[in-house]
Each structure stands twice: as structure tokens, then as C-alpha cells.
Design a protein around this motif. Structure first.
Motif, PDB file in Angstrom:
ATOM      1  N   LEU A   1      31.411 -10.325   1.184  1.00 14.12           N
ATOM      2  CA  LEU A   1      31.926  -9.064   0.663  1.00 14.12           C
ATOM      3  C   LEU A   1      33.059  -8.599   1.577  1.00 14.12           C
ATOM      4  CD1 LEU A   1      28.506  -7.304  -0.070  1.00 14.12           C
ATOM      5  CD2 LEU A   1      29.875  -8.730  -1.602  1.00 14.12           C
ATOM      6  N   PRO A   2      34.302  -8.804   1.167  1.00 20.28           N
ATOM      7  CA  PRO A   2      35.427  -8.457   2.038  1.00 20.28           C
ATOM      8  C   PRO A   2      35.660  -6.960   2.110  1.00 20.28           C
ATOM      9  CG  PRO A   2      36.212  -9.276  -0.067  1.00 20.28           C
ATOM     10  CD  PRO A   2      34.730  -9.432  -0.092  1.00 20.28           C
ATOM     11  N   ALA A   3      36.366  -6.552   3.122  1.00 22.84           N
ATOM     12  CA  ALA A   3      36.770  -5.153   3.228  1.00 22.84           C
ATOM     13  C   ALA A   3      37.563  -4.771   1.983  1.00 22.84           C
ATOM     14  CB  ALA A   3      37.610  -4.957   4.479  1.00 22.84           C
ATOM     15  N   GLY A   4      37.340  -3.548   1.520  1.00 23.06           N
ATOM     16  CA  GLY A   4      38.079  -3.042   0.377  1.00 23.06           C
ATOM     17  C   GLY A   4      37.512  -3.423  -0.976  1.00 23.06           C
ATOM     18  N   HIS A   5      36.453  -4.210  -1.021  1.00 26.74           N
ATOM     19  CA  HIS A   5      35.916  -4.646  -2.308  1.00 26.74           C
ATOM     20  C   HIS A   5      35.109  -3.510  -2.967  1.00 26.74           C
ATOM     21  CE1 HIS A   5      31.864  -4.901  -0.660  1.00 26.74           C
ATOM     22  NE2 HIS A   5      31.441  -5.163  -1.879  1.00 26.74           N
ATOM     23  N   GLU A   6      34.843  -3.665  -4.265  1.00 25.42           N
ATOM     24  CA  GLU A   6      33.994  -2.740  -5.007  1.00 25.42           C
ATOM     25  C   GLU A   6      32.887  -3.550  -5.658  1.00 25.42           C
ATOM     26  OE1 GLU A   6      34.522   0.610  -5.374  1.00 25.42           O
ATOM     27  OE2 GLU A   6      36.419   0.683  -4.261  1.00 25.42           O
ATOM     28  N   SER A   7      31.633  -3.136  -5.474  1.00 23.82           N
ATOM     29  CA  SER A   7      30.525  -3.847  -6.113  1.00 23.82           C
ATOM     30  C   SER A   7      29.359  -2.903  -6.361  1.00 23.82           C
ATOM     31  CB  SER A   7      30.069  -5.046  -5.265  1.00 23.82           C
ATOM     32  OG  SER A   7      29.586  -4.617  -4.004  1.00 23.82           O
ATOM     33  N   SER A   8      28.598  -3.225  -7.397  1.00 24.07           N
ATOM     34  CA  SER A   8      27.428  -2.443  -7.774  1.00 24.07           C
ATOM     35  C   SER A   8      26.268  -3.403  -8.003  1.00 24.07           C
ATOM     36  CB  SER A   8      27.724  -1.640  -9.047  1.00 24.07           C
ATOM     37  OG  SER A   8      26.595  -0.890  -9.445  1.00 24.07           O
ATOM     38  N   TRP A   9      25.108  -3.130  -7.393  1.00 22.93           N
ATOM     39  CA  TRP A   9      23.997  -4.069  -7.362  1.00 22.93           C
ATOM     40  C   TRP A   9      22.715  -3.448  -7.914  1.00 22.93           C
ATOM     41  CZ3 TRP A   9      24.920  -8.947  -5.045  1.00 22.93           C
ATOM     42  CH2 TRP A   9      26.166  -9.067  -4.415  1.00 22.93           C
ATOM     43  N   VAL A  10      21.920  -4.284  -8.561  1.00 22.74           N
ATOM     44  CA  VAL A  10      20.581  -3.895  -9.019  1.00 22.74           C
ATOM     45  C   VAL A  10      19.570  -4.798  -8.332  1.00 22.74           C
ATOM     46  CG1 VAL A  10      19.004  -3.745 -10.984  1.00 22.74           C
ATOM     47  CG2 VAL A  10      21.411  -3.061 -11.246  1.00 22.74           C
ATOM     48  N   ILE A  11      18.582  -4.192  -7.677  1.00 25.28           N
ATOM     49  CA  ILE A  11      17.535  -4.957  -6.983  1.00 25.28           C
ATOM     50  C   ILE A  11      16.216  -4.741  -7.727  1.00 25.28           C
ATOM     51  CG2 ILE A  11      16.244  -5.268  -4.841  1.00 25.28           C
ATOM     52  CD1 ILE A  11      19.611  -3.586  -4.671  1.00 25.28           C
ATOM     53  N   ASN A  12      15.806  -5.737  -8.492  1.00 27.07           N
ATOM     54  CA  ASN A  12      14.491  -5.716  -9.154  1.00 27.07           C
ATOM     55  C   ASN A  12      13.531  -6.542  -8.316  1.00 27.07           C
ATOM     56  OD1 ASN A  12      15.246  -4.180 -11.429  1.00 27.07           O
ATOM     57  ND2 ASN A  12      16.174  -5.987 -12.363  1.00 27.07           N
ATOM     58  N   GLY A  13      12.355  -6.014  -8.028  1.00 23.92           N
ATOM     59  CA  GLY A  13      11.425  -6.723  -7.163  1.00 23.92           C
ATOM     60  C   GLY A  13      11.815  -6.530  -5.711  1.00 23.92           C
ATOM     61  N   GLU A  14      11.451  -7.502  -4.878  1.00 29.21           N
ATOM     62  CA  GLU A  14      11.667  -7.370  -3.449  1.00 29.21           C
ATOM     63  C   GLU A  14      12.721  -8.360  -2.958  1.00 29.21           C
ATOM     64  OE1 GLU A  14       7.974  -7.693  -1.410  1.00 29.21           O
ATOM     65  OE2 GLU A  14       7.149  -5.865  -2.293  1.00 29.21           O
ATOM     66  N   ILE A  15      13.345  -7.994  -1.848  1.00 28.47           N
ATOM     67  CA  ILE A  15      14.366  -8.843  -1.255  1.00 28.47           C
ATOM     68  C   ILE A  15      14.366  -8.631   0.253  1.00 28.47           C
ATOM     69  CG2 ILE A  15      16.180  -7.094  -1.503  1.00 28.47           C
ATOM     70  CD1 ILE A  15      18.159  -9.353  -1.974  1.00 28.47           C
ATOM     71  N   ARG A  16      14.682  -9.692   0.977  1.00 24.04           N
ATOM     72  CA  ARG A  16      14.874  -9.623   2.433  1.00 24.04           C
ATOM     73  C   ARG A  16      16.185 -10.336   2.728  1.00 24.04           C
ATOM     74  NH1 ARG A  16      12.123 -12.367   7.234  1.00 24.04           N
ATOM     75  NH2 ARG A  16      11.896 -10.728   8.816  1.00 24.04           N
TER      76      ARG A  16
END
Length: 293
Positions: A81-96
Motif C-alpha cells: 500500500l503506497p503512500a497516497g493510495h486510497e483503499s476500503s476494506w471489509v474484514i469478515n471473520g478473523e485476521i492476523r
């Protein structure tokens, strides 16, 4: 080390009621590591000023970007994920997941020293859920270390630099639609780089460097940073410490001689600055490489 308050991706996760920070540490040289777990969450990143390298350690099979809903994460997947980027995330369940945050100054220095390119000409390519076993192993090695243990600081810092160097070599490309404005002319940049590298042992001054470009100290400092991504004093210190690393790894010169050849007034001054940046004394750094042979 960039302050955690200035790391927007870190702060976005830290402000979520569902995300939990397991541990974090500054690894010097503008690099910060963090280990997170999260569940049933949504995150948005809006133009952070730093770069983020991410590795999924566990879970993540229900995690996706809103603009790529059919592509899911999984253990061992990497994101850039570079500087200046735009992103939107959905986390279903668990993540590490593990993060390595990279300051723009360290990215700029890598472009100069590793790629021999002007930083503003280059950009880090955004990439989601890709495979790179060597990078995953580096992340896993980093996670096995105690980041707060002084004896493991050098290895942790080295692994972080390997992660960044590999990323620079494999994922940095020409900035699209670039129109370079301002900064120093190419021939002046080349002359400055050559002059600084040839005079690392000398007490260089801002006025001396500015005079090579027929500029005032004020305008030279501004244009130097615009060209190299670092102010002159930080660039000079970084080149001196890089030269010191090379001498420590490849020669048996006494520390006092290395200090003088790299522009430090004394062995104690050299040791203090080296420890601040690298996280180990020059003697410890040399011994670590001797033990690897």
C-alpha cells in the motif's frame, strides 16, 4: 523513526474497537513494525503519507477490498500500500497480519542508494494479495524476534531493510504522467552525489554545497530536498553510515579509522550516531557479520 501518531494506517486500525495491536516497535531508519489481529471490521485508508507492507499471518479468508470483492485474502498473502493510495476494506471473520511502515524519507533514500534514481520519478506499485515466499519468510523471521530485546535489534532492523529493498527492486516503477518541476538540474544532482561520496571524510557545509549550484543556502536546501526527498544533512549522514557499514562488513580497519574516514570527529561520536540509527554499536554490527561467515 516516524512517530506512531503520524502513521495513518496504524492510527486507523488503532482507533477501531475491533482491531487489537499485539505489539509494535520502531526499527530505526524510518521503519516501524506492528502485529495486529482484527475481526468483523471495515477500514478505509485515505492518502497516507507513509508506505505500508502487509503480510497475512492467519485467517483473512473473508477479507477483501470493496473494489475487488471477488478476491479474498488468506495466510501468506502480501499487500503493498503506497503512500497516497486510497483503499476500503471489509474484514469478515478473523485476521492476523503484520505491517511494516516505511517513511517517505527512507523510500527516497532507497531510490537513491539502491536504484540510483531520483525519488520523485518513481512510485511504489499498489498490489493486493500477491505471493512472494521470500518476503513471507522475512516477515515470519521478523515476528519470531523480540523487538524490545537489544540483542535482537540488529537482526530485526536488517530484516526490515531486506523487506524494503526487495520491494524497491521488484515493485518500484516510473511515476505515470510525471512532470518534473523544480528541484536541481540532472547534471547538478550527479555532481552533488559524486562530490558527497568522494568527500565523506570532510566537514562539508551547506554553503559549500550550495555554492556548487550557485544558489543561496535557503534555496539550495529546498531544491535539494525536492530532488532527493531528504534534506542535505540527512542525506549526508545516511551516506556516511552506509559507507561505515561497508567498511565494517568488508575490512578489519580499526573503528577509530572508520570513524574518521566517514566524517565523524571521534570514535565515540561515530558509535553514538551509529547506535541511534542501526540499533547496535559498530563493534556489535561487525561481530554479527563475522559470525555469519
Amino acid at each position: 523513526m516516524p512517530l506512531l501518531d503520524n502513521l495513518q494506517v496504524f492510527q486507523a486500525l488503532n482507533s477501531s474497537p475491533n482491531a487489537r495491536l499485539e505489539r509494535s516497535a520502531g526499527l530505526d531508519d524510518g521503519l516501524v513494525a506492528a502485529l495486529w489481529n482484527n475481526r468483523h471490521d471495515a477500514q478505509e485508508y485515505h492518502g497516507p503519507t507513509h508506505h505500508t507492507l502487509s503480510c497475512y499471518i492467519g485467517g483473512g479468508t473473508g477479507t477483501f477490498r470493496r473494489d475487488q470483492p471477488d478476491t479474498k485474502g488468506s495466510p501468506g498473502k502480501l499487500c503493498t500500500l503506497p503512500a497516497g493510495h486510497e483503499s476500503s476494506w471489509v474484514i469478515n471473520g478473523e485476521i492476523r497480519l503484520a505491517h511494516l511502515y516505511v517513511s517517505p524519507e527512507q523510500f527516497a533514500l532507497g531510490c537513491i542508494t539502491l536504484l540510483d534514481r531520483e525519488p520523485r520519478e518513481l512510485q511504489l506499485h499498489e498490489d493486493t494479495f500477491f505471493d512472494d515466499p521470500a518476503q513471507v519468510e522475512r516477515f515470519q523471521q521478523l515476528l519470531r524476534l523480540d523487538w524490545n530485546e537489544p540483542g535482537e535489534r540488529l537482526l530485526g532492523s536488517s530484516l526490515a531493510h531486506e523487506l524494503l529493498s526487495h520491494t524497491l527492486l521488484s515493485q518500484v516503477g516510473q511515476r505515470e504522467g510525471l512532470r518534473v518541476k523544480g528541484g536541481l538540474a540532472p547534471h547538478l544532482r550527479r555532481q552533488l552525489v559524486e562530490f558527497i561520496d568522494q568527500h565523506l571524510a570532510d566537514p562539508l557545509s551547506l554553503g559549500q554545497l550550495a555554492g556548487m549550484c550557485a544558489l543561496s543556502e535557503y534555496h539550495f536546501a529546498r531544491m535539494f530536498r525536492e530532488s532527493f526527498g531528504l534534506p542535505p544533512h540527512q542525506y549526508l549522514l545516511a551516506r556516511r553510515l552506509e559507507h561505515a557499514r561497508q567498511l565494517l562488513r568488508g575490512t578489519r580497519q580499526p573503528l577509530g579509522e572508520i570513524a574518521l574516514s566517514c566524517g565523524f570527529a571521534s570514535a565515540s561520536h561515530f558509535t553514538n550516531r551509529f547506535r541511534q540509527v542501526v540499533g547496535a554499536t559498530p563493534g556489535e554490527y561487525r561481530l554479527a557479520f563475522v559470525n555469519q561467515r
